[in-house]
Enzyme design. Structure first.
Site, PDB file in Angstrom:
ATOM      1  N   TYR A 143       4.574  15.923   0.044  1.00 46.69           N
ATOM      2  CA  TYR A 143       5.641  15.619   0.998  1.00 46.69           C
ATOM      3  C   TYR A 143       6.791  14.912   0.307  1.00 46.69           C
ATOM      4  CZ  TYR A 143       8.210  14.152   5.074  1.00 46.69           C
ATOM      5  OH  TYR A 143       9.215  13.984   5.996  1.00 46.69           O
ATOM      6  N   GLN A 207       4.473  15.650  11.364  1.00 47.08           N
ATOM      7  CA  GLN A 207       4.093  17.036  11.613  1.00 47.08           C
ATOM      8  C   GLN A 207       3.810  17.785  10.312  1.00 47.08           C
ATOM      9  OE1 GLN A 207       6.870  15.457  12.606  1.00 47.08           O
ATOM     10  NE2 GLN A 207       8.669  16.792  12.628  1.00 47.08           N
ATOM     11  N   ASN A 241       8.425   7.493   5.716  1.00 52.75           N
ATOM     12  CA  ASN A 241       8.620   6.338   6.583  1.00 52.75           C
ATOM     13  C   ASN A 241       7.296   5.925   7.219  1.00 52.75           C
ATOM     14  OD1 ASN A 241       8.146   8.214   8.611  1.00 52.75           O
ATOM     15  ND2 ASN A 241      10.292   8.390   9.192  1.00 52.75           N
ATOM     16  N   THR A 264       9.805   1.625   1.863  1.00 52.29           N
ATOM     17  CA  THR A 264       9.786   0.968   0.555  1.00 52.29           C
ATOM     18  C   THR A 264       9.834  -0.547   0.638  1.00 52.29           C
ATOM     19  OG1 THR A 264      10.737   1.070  -1.674  1.00 52.29           O
ATOM     20  CG2 THR A 264      12.282   0.929   0.175  1.00 52.29           C
ATOM     21  N   GLN A 286      16.741  -1.644  -3.067  1.00 53.48           N
ATOM     22  CA  GLN A 286      15.658  -1.128  -2.232  1.00 53.48           C
ATOM     23  C   GLN A 286      15.995  -1.220  -0.752  1.00 53.48           C
ATOM     24  OE1 GLN A 286      12.919   0.551  -3.730  1.00 53.48           O
ATOM     25  NE2 GLN A 286      14.542   0.285  -5.250  1.00 53.48           N
ATOM     26  N   HIS A 289      17.486   1.837   1.121  1.00 45.96           N
ATOM     27  CA  HIS A 289      16.664   2.988   1.502  1.00 45.96           C
ATOM     28  C   HIS A 289      16.569   3.150   3.014  1.00 45.96           C
ATOM     29  CE1 HIS A 289      14.755   4.796  -2.039  1.00 45.96           C
ATOM     30  NE2 HIS A 289      14.746   3.602  -2.588  1.00 45.96           N
ATOM     31  N   GLU A 355       4.592  -2.940  -3.374  1.00 51.78           N
ATOM     32  CA  GLU A 355       4.782  -1.596  -3.919  1.00 51.78           C
ATOM     33  C   GLU A 355       5.458  -1.703  -5.285  1.00 51.78           C
ATOM     34  OE1 GLU A 355       7.158   2.531  -2.751  1.00 51.78           O
ATOM     35  OE2 GLU A 355       7.791   0.625  -1.901  1.00 51.78           O
ATOM     36  N   HIS A 356       6.610  -2.377  -5.327  1.00 50.52           N
ATOM     37  CA  HIS A 356       7.326  -2.645  -6.574  1.00 50.52           C
ATOM     38  C   HIS A 356       7.367  -4.153  -6.773  1.00 50.52           C
ATOM     39  CE1 HIS A 356       9.404   0.908  -4.664  1.00 50.52           C
ATOM     40  NE2 HIS A 356       9.090   1.448  -5.828  1.00 50.52           N
ATOM     41  N   ASP A 389      12.294   4.545 -10.294  1.00 50.67           N
ATOM     42  CA  ASP A 389      12.600   5.535  -9.268  1.00 50.67           C
ATOM     43  C   ASP A 389      12.994   6.878  -9.880  1.00 50.67           C
ATOM     44  OD1 ASP A 389      12.076   3.949  -7.086  1.00 50.67           O
ATOM     45  OD2 ASP A 389      14.156   3.342  -6.771  1.00 50.67           O
ATOM     46  N   GLU A 443     -39.479   3.036  -1.211  1.00 53.49           N
ATOM     47  CA  GLU A 443     -38.481   3.313  -0.178  1.00 53.49           C
ATOM     48  C   GLU A 443     -39.072   4.068   1.011  1.00 53.49           C
ATOM     49  OE1 GLU A 443     -35.054   5.208  -1.903  1.00 53.49           O
ATOM     50  OE2 GLU A 443     -34.434   3.361  -2.919  1.00 53.49           O
ATOM     51  N   HIS A 448     -39.860  12.545  -1.734  1.00 50.17           N
ATOM     52  CA  HIS A 448     -39.024  12.527  -2.945  1.00 50.17           C
ATOM     53  C   HIS A 448     -39.903  12.598  -4.191  1.00 50.17           C
ATOM     54  CE1 HIS A 448     -35.784  11.407  -0.267  1.00 50.17           C
ATOM     55  NE2 HIS A 448     -34.930  11.244  -1.268  1.00 50.17           N
TER      56      HIS A 448
END
Length: 460
Positions: A143, A207, A241, A264, A286, A289, A355-356, A389, A443, A448
């Protein structure tokens, strides 16, 4: 300039202060104290995204067309971008932009190629071999956001590590643009074409994530055998977003995701040695944005904080997207965090898990090495987030909203799976069979052990 209805007076910039000095808070206390987006906004986004996902799953292309009209103002019959549109976008690309994209691709490829882990074979005894093999997923959905800006760089950041991992089927989605005939921005299309991606869709927001996660059958009236549908993918990646990030969280488990790379954010850990004009410039970079972008300064210097405030006012007044910047810097997600000392500053950084994260302190490299939680760390005056970036070679698709405490930025391993291969001979199994039987009894799972002893019949 005189304010008018078309050019209103700028709103006051209120870059709030969180004063932690004199308070030795726990990790939970620090997480509660640092600036964040308001939670009611997140809850509202989740319900809206659930409705979108349900509509796409139930009604496929019909729902996508309705959502394109509702959110993008575009009438759409099918979201697939024609091959000729991709080629035309690359042919019409500004040569300077093409050169910049090619250099960004070159650097990103070098870094991505170096990330692929090696397969491992371990011989635990004669005839007892356990291996770990790294295998790419079959299909991914990438995306690339649109809306307030154009992000050909995000095409590179998504596509290059997928190619380096060896993914064979790559689909890309980006919002349709009314100004470009309902297709994504031409620069987005050009970047995709430059990287050899021909499956591109004009789909935006939650979507797009839903379409990738669940797939969509052929549209009504499509000829048999045509590739009109969208096949589901194994992994969805890419920034966006709050609605895109929420959608990724809600489909996680149906598909893999890189991280919740939402709106961001930048945090800057700075001391009295920092240059306020650089700190302010990076906070603003930033904030432009999105009105919901987060810009946070963590410092033990009141003098630096005051100087940065002054610089912010001047920069916000001068920059192109000044209104957006002012709104972002004035929101609850932004502000100054005052700390007692560097130790508390590092603790606040780890609690925030940016994030940064930029480090603008004395001996910045040593300080950066002590930080545990961040999507990416930018060290010193000459490693701004803008470098990452576009052209550092690193990846700018990074975890947000504190998720860097447990997730990583997009990289080659996002598109790989580690498959373990066990290859024991008869003698090697016999050597450990007694242990297997003992543990299966412990167990209370005796079958087994019996599955092992069945291979060694008495006298056999």
């Amino acid at each position: 300039m005189t304010p008018t209805a078309d050019n209103p007076a700028p709103s006051a910039l209120t870059f709030r202060t969180v004063d932690l000095r004199g308070h030795r808070l726990s990790l939970a206390g620090l997480r509660a104290a640092v600036p964040r987006a308001q939670h009611d906004t997140l809850a509202d986004a989740e319900q809206k995204v659930l409705d979108i996902i349900s509509a796409v799953r139930a009604r496929g292309f019909a729902a996508l067309s309705e959502l394109a009209l509702k959110f993008d103002g575009v009438e759409q019959t099918h979201p697939r971008v024609p091959a000729e549109a991709l080629a035309a976008a690359l042919d019409g690309l500004d040569p300077a932009v093409r050169a910049a994209l090619e250099e960004s691709i070159r650097r990103a490829r070098r870094f991505a190629d170096a990330q692929r882990p090696a397969d491992t074979d371990v011989e635990l005894g004669e005839g007892a071999v356990v291996s770990q093999n790294w295998v790419p997923v079959a299909r991914v959905g990438l995306y690339v956001p649109g809306g307030l800006a154009v992000y050909p760089s995000s095409v590179i950041m998504n596509v290059v590590p997928a190619l380096a991992a060896g993914v064979q089927s790559i689909a890309l989605a980006s919002p349709p643009q009314k100004d470009f005939g309902g297709l994504p921005h031409p620069t987005i299309l050009a970047a995709a074409c430059l990287l050899g991606i021909d499956e591109v869709y004009a789909i935006g927001g939650a979507q797009a994530i839903a379409a990738f996660a669940y797939g969509i059958g052929p549209a009504d009236g499509a000829a048999p055998g045509t590739a009109a549908g969208i096949d589901p993918v194994d992994v969805v990646t890419g920034p966006g977003n709050i609605f895109v990030a929420t959608a990724k969280r809600l489909v996680k488990g149906v598909v893999g995701i890189d991280s919740e790379a939402g709106t961001t954010e930048i945090a800057i850990l700075a001391d009295a040695t920092a240059r306020p004009e650089l700190v302010a410039a990076d906070l603003v970079s930033q904030a432009e944005h999105d009105p919901k972008a987060a810009s946070v300064l963590i410092t033990d210097s009141e003098e630096l904080a005051a100087a940065v405030r002054g610089e912010l006012d001047a920069l916000a007044a001068a920059t192109k997207h000044g209104a957006r910047v002012r709104e972002a810097l004035s929101g609850p997600q932004s502000g100054v965090v005052l700390v007692d000392d560097l130790e508390q500053g590092i603790a606040a950084c780890d609690a925030y898990a940016a994030e940064h994260l930029e480090i603008m302190t004395a001996d910045a490299a040593a300080v950066a090495a002590r930080v545990r939680n961040a999507g990416a760390i930018f060290v010193g005056d000459y490693s701004p987030v803008s470098l990452g970036d576009y052209c550092a070679g690193s990846n700018h698709v990074l975890p947000t909203s504190g998720t860097a405490a447990f997730s990583s930025g997009l990289n080659v391993t996002t598109f790989l799976r580690a498959i373990q291969v066990i290859n024991y001979s008869r003698a090697a199994l016999a050597e450990v069979s007694g242990h297997i039987v003992s543990l299966s009894r412990a167990e209370d799972l005796p079958a087994h052990g019996e599955a092992v002893t069945a291979r060694f019949p008495a006298g056999g």
